[in-house]
Every structure is written in structure tokens, then in C-alpha cells.
Design an enzyme around this catalytic site. Structure first.
Site, short mmCIF file in Angstrom:
data_model
loop_
_atom_site.label_atom_id
_atom_site.label_comp_id
_atom_site.label_asym_id
_atom_site.label_seq_id
_atom_site.Cartn_x
_atom_site.Cartn_y
_atom_site.Cartn_z
N HIS A 223 0.82 -1.20 0.00
CA HIS A 223 0.00 0.00 0.00
C HIS A 223 0.86 1.26 0.00
CE1 HIS A 223 -3.02 2.97 1.06
NE2 HIS A 223 -2.25 3.34 2.07
N HIS B 220 1.07 4.83 -2.62
CA HIS B 220 1.48 6.21 -2.39
C HIS B 220 2.69 6.65 -3.22
CE1 HIS B 220 -1.30 7.52 0.74
NE2 HIS B 220 -1.23 6.29 1.24
N SER C 189 -3.70 0.62 -4.60
CA SER C 189 -2.99 -0.48 -3.94
C SER C 189 -3.89 -1.64 -3.53
CB SER C 189 -2.28 0.04 -2.68
OG SER C 189 -3.22 0.57 -1.75
N GLU D 274 -6.56 9.39 -0.89
CA GLU D 274 -6.65 7.95 -0.64
C GLU D 274 -7.67 7.27 -1.54
OE1 GLU D 274 -4.92 5.83 0.98
OE2 GLU D 274 -3.85 6.87 2.59
#
Length: 297
Positions: free
Chosen positions: A162, A167, A227, A208
């Protein structure tokens, strides 16, 4: 409201220095003693990290490398189909290895010429003020553990897949990296927990779990979508609403399920204008003004 502690397995350190990661009863690795010992050891290295020094190098196991290869391959296919052009171009420039897990210092070295971000280790939960505030210095706190090998496409908590596939590919874009820095600068102005949580909720529904229209289709740019093998499929079935920072900052939602409502931008420029503009002007009174304006409307 966003409660980040729900996302991470608690980490404790005893007086004698022993570090324990407390997995939930539903975690895929909770009954695997070797995995639990592994998580404890990786968390201990993160807790021993001294800022300014190289990040701990993790000697990843064959199982961990296999999980990375499976997840990287599957997510790359999903990105080609569902990710926005800005993220795809940034990911191509970043060129993360697909055959092995990169060390955090490798990620930092790859990001440096692109956006100047660097990664530092985290054992698990990082307090909101520290996590978001570090963006002002273009620092990202990242876990280093990998999800359990029995479920390579699922994790109940943020892991290295993730943090890096999600990111790092996002903040390899100068436009998104600038938004992160704006978030960090906003945190330096905030003194109340109410304002900080409002910021976290807007971040959740944008950086997000943000989506954007592109070429007549809805594409994703949020790291949580990029992700997650499951989320990146499900977002196409969500109810899409226009960008609205008041709604995003006051929404009640469940972080343990696929998000049924997402806020869709019409372009990357609109994300910069609306979301970036909000973070640039946010202060401690923002949540109160938002609630007052909602009642008036």
C-alpha cells in the site's frame, strides 16, 4: 469519521525492549507464529530508527518476495485499465521493481529527482499530526512489513504494498506531491483535533480514495484504490458525487468495507483547485464553518 488507529495493528514495546505487534483475530497471519515473530522483528527495527540515518534494510523472505511479485503484477494490470494518466505517467518514471520488494532508501532515491519526497520507516500507526505534518518536508512515513503470504491480494492494514505501490506511484507526480506538501503545511496551522480529523477525512476521500473523469471514463488516483486489488474493481460501482470538501470532511463511513460513495473530480486541475485550495486555506475554524454552512443550507 476517519479513525486511523483502526487501520493498524497496535505495536507495544515493553520496558525490557521486547516489541509486539498485536494482530486482530481476523488477520490472515494471526495463527502463524513465524509471521508474528517476523512482524515483531520488523517493527522493532522501525522503532529503533534514528531520523537522518539510512532506513533499516529488511532481508525479505522468499514468501514475502513472492507476495510482492503477485501483487505488483496484478495491480499493474489494474492500473493500466483503471488508473488516471497522471498516475500512470508518474509510475513509469518511478519504475518500481516488480520482481522484488524495494528498500525504503531505494524508493527515496527514485523519488528524489522526481518530487524530492523521501521515505522513512514506521512500525505501524503514526499519529495523524506527525504523519500528515511530515508532508511539509516531503517526508512519508512507511511501514516495511508485507501482508501474509496466504492472501497476497488482501491485507486488513496498510503494508509496504500500500505505502509503495499506492502512495509512491502517486507522489512521483509533481502535481500530487505538491498537494501532499500543501496538506503538511496545513497541519502546521492546526491546533485542534477536530480540525485535524476534518483534514484527514478530506484526505481520505481525495488522495486515498479519489477518482477523476478522463476521456469519458472514471479513473482512480487515490492511493487506497491504486494499492487494493478489490477496491480498484469496486470503485466503478460506487455512487459518484461531485467534489465537496464540506461533505468529504463530515461524511460518516466505514473504513473496513468498500467505499459506497466516492467524490469524483472532472480533471486533475479541479483536484488542485478544489482540494488543493481547501488545504491551502484551512484553519482551526474550518470544521465549525462547514457545519454552520451545512445547517444553513
Amino acid at each position: 469519521m476517519f479513525t486511523e488507529a483502526q487501520l493498524y495493528s497496535p505495536v507495544t514495546r515493553r520496558v525490557d525492549g521486547d516489541v509486539t505487534v498485536h494482530l486482530s483475530d481476523e488477520h490472515p497471519g494471526v495463527h502463524d507464529s513465524a509471521y508474528r515473530a517476523r512482524r515483531n522483528a520488523i517493527a522493532a527495527m522501525a522503532l529503533a530508527y534514528t531520523p537522518g540515518e539510512p532506513a533499516p534494510r529488511i532481508a525479505y523472505t522468499d514468501d514475502e518476495q513472492r507476495v510482492w511479485r503477485i501483487a505488483s503484477a496484478e495491480l499493474a494490470r489494474k492500473h493500466r485499465e483503471y488508473a488516471c494518466a497522471e498516475v500512470l505517467a508518474a509510475a513509469e518514471r518511478l519504475a518500481l521493481p516488480a520482481d522484488r520488494i524495494p528498500q525504503l532508501d531505494e524508493v527515496s532515491a527514485a523519488l528524489a529527482p522526481l518530487t524530492g519526497f523521501r521515505y522513512v520507516p514506521a512500525a505501524g500507526l503514526v499519529p495523524l499530526r506527525e504523519f500528515f505534518g511530515s508532508f511539509a518536508e516531503r517526508v512519508f512515513h512507511s511501514t516495511q512489513y508485507i501482508r501474509h503470504h496466504s492472501a497476497p491480494l488482501y491485507t486488513p492494514e496498510p503494508d509496504a504494498i500500500h505505502e509503495i505501490v499506492g502512495h509512491a506511484n502517486q507522489i512521483a507526480s509533481p502535481r500530487f506531491a505538491a498537494l501532499y506538501e500543501t496538506v503538511g503545511n496545513a497541519v502546521t496551522r492546526l491546533t485542534t483535533e477536530t480540525a485535524l480529523k476534518f483534514l484527514a477525512d478530506v484526505f481520505w476521500f481525495s488522495l486515498e480514495f479519489g477518482v477523476v473523469r478522463e476521456g469519458g471514463e472514471v479513473r482512480c488516483y487515490g492511493a487506497g484504490l491504486l494499492s487494493s486489488y478489490g477496491e480498484i474493481e469496486e470503485f466503478r460501482h460506487a455512487e459518484l458525487r461531485p467534489l465537496d470538501v464540506v461533505a468529504m470532511g463530515t461524511a460518516v463511513y466505514d473504513i473496513t468495507h468498500y467505499q459506497p460513495v466516492l467524490y469524483c473530480a472532472e480533471s486533475i486541475a479541479q483536484i488542485e483547485d478544489v482540494i488543493g485550495g481547501f488545504f491551502e486555506s484551512m484553519d482551526d475554524d474550518t470544521p465549525l464553518r462547514a457545519l454552520r454552512d451545512t445547517k444553513i443550507a
